[in-house]
Design an enzyme around this catalytic site. Structure first.
Site, short mmCIF file in Angstrom:
data_model
loop_
_atom_site.label_atom_id
_atom_site.label_comp_id
_atom_site.label_asym_id
_atom_site.label_seq_id
_atom_site.Cartn_x
_atom_site.Cartn_y
_atom_site.Cartn_z
N PRO A 141 53.88 55.32 16.39
CA PRO A 141 55.49 54.95 16.10
C PRO A 141 55.45 53.73 17.87
O PRO A 141 56.24 54.11 18.55
CB PRO A 141 56.57 55.89 16.12
CG PRO A 141 55.49 57.29 16.78
CD PRO A 141 54.06 56.54 16.65
N CYS A 142 55.16 53.21 17.41
CA CYS A 142 55.43 51.52 18.68
C CYS A 142 56.29 51.10 18.72
O CYS A 142 57.17 50.67 19.17
CB CYS A 142 54.19 50.74 18.06
SG CYS A 142 53.84 49.87 16.84
#
Length: 170
Positions: free
Chosen positions: A138-139
């Site tokens: 989850p950048c």
């Protein structure tokens, strides 16, 4: 090298999943085809994309995530292999991203500190932008030190949608 793929329709665009065997090697929005091809060529040299004949079990997790269940990608059992490739430093950053809980955010500086690289926020930001496993790594949960939404390869509108979907209000 043959890379199997499948796509998923989502509220924010078609999502592309690529696998080497059963390992997920690339996941991102389909309109980033040039970025995908560059990543896969750097990792494998020449490759051929072939449509996956049978849906991978991970596909159902992504479908649940985009449909209604923001936690569908949180806990993955041993049956799901994530294989982003990359250097040791890249893998450290991408692994640390998976520890950011759904519904929360962190800054690039905080992420750098988490991996023992205090002061390396810019380097972490560059590595974050190269993440080949969007959403599942989850950048989008990384924001600027001032709390602003910055630096998402998929576009700020998608980043906003993903964070709202996960319960982050801003």
């Amino acid at each position: 090298m043959r890379i199997a793929y499948e796509t998923i329709a989502t509220p924010i665009g078609s999502f592309f999943l690529a696998y080497e065997g059963d390992a997920l090697v690339y996941a991102d929005f389909e309109d980033h085809g040039a970025r995908r091809d560059e990543h896969l060529a750097r990792r494998y040299g020449s490759f051929e994309l072939v449509l996956r004949r049978k849906a991978h079990p991970l596909r159902a997790r992504f479908e649940r995530y985009f449909a209604r269940d923001a936690h569908a990608l949180d806990e993955l059992g041993d049956e799901f292999v994530l294989s982003p490739g990359g250097s040791d430093m890249q893998r450290r950053v991408w692994t640390a991203l998976r520890t950011i809980p759904t519904g929360t955010t962190t800054s690039y500086g905080e992420l750098a500190s988490r991996i023992g690289r205090t002061g390396a926020a810019r380097a972490v930001g560059r590595i974050n932008g190269l993440n080949p496993l969007s959403v599942i790594v989850p950048c989008h949960r990384v924001i600027g030190a001032n709390g602003k939404l910055v630096g998402y390869a998929g576009g700020i509108e998608r980043k906003e949608w993903l964070l709202r979907h996960e319960g982050v209000t801003g």
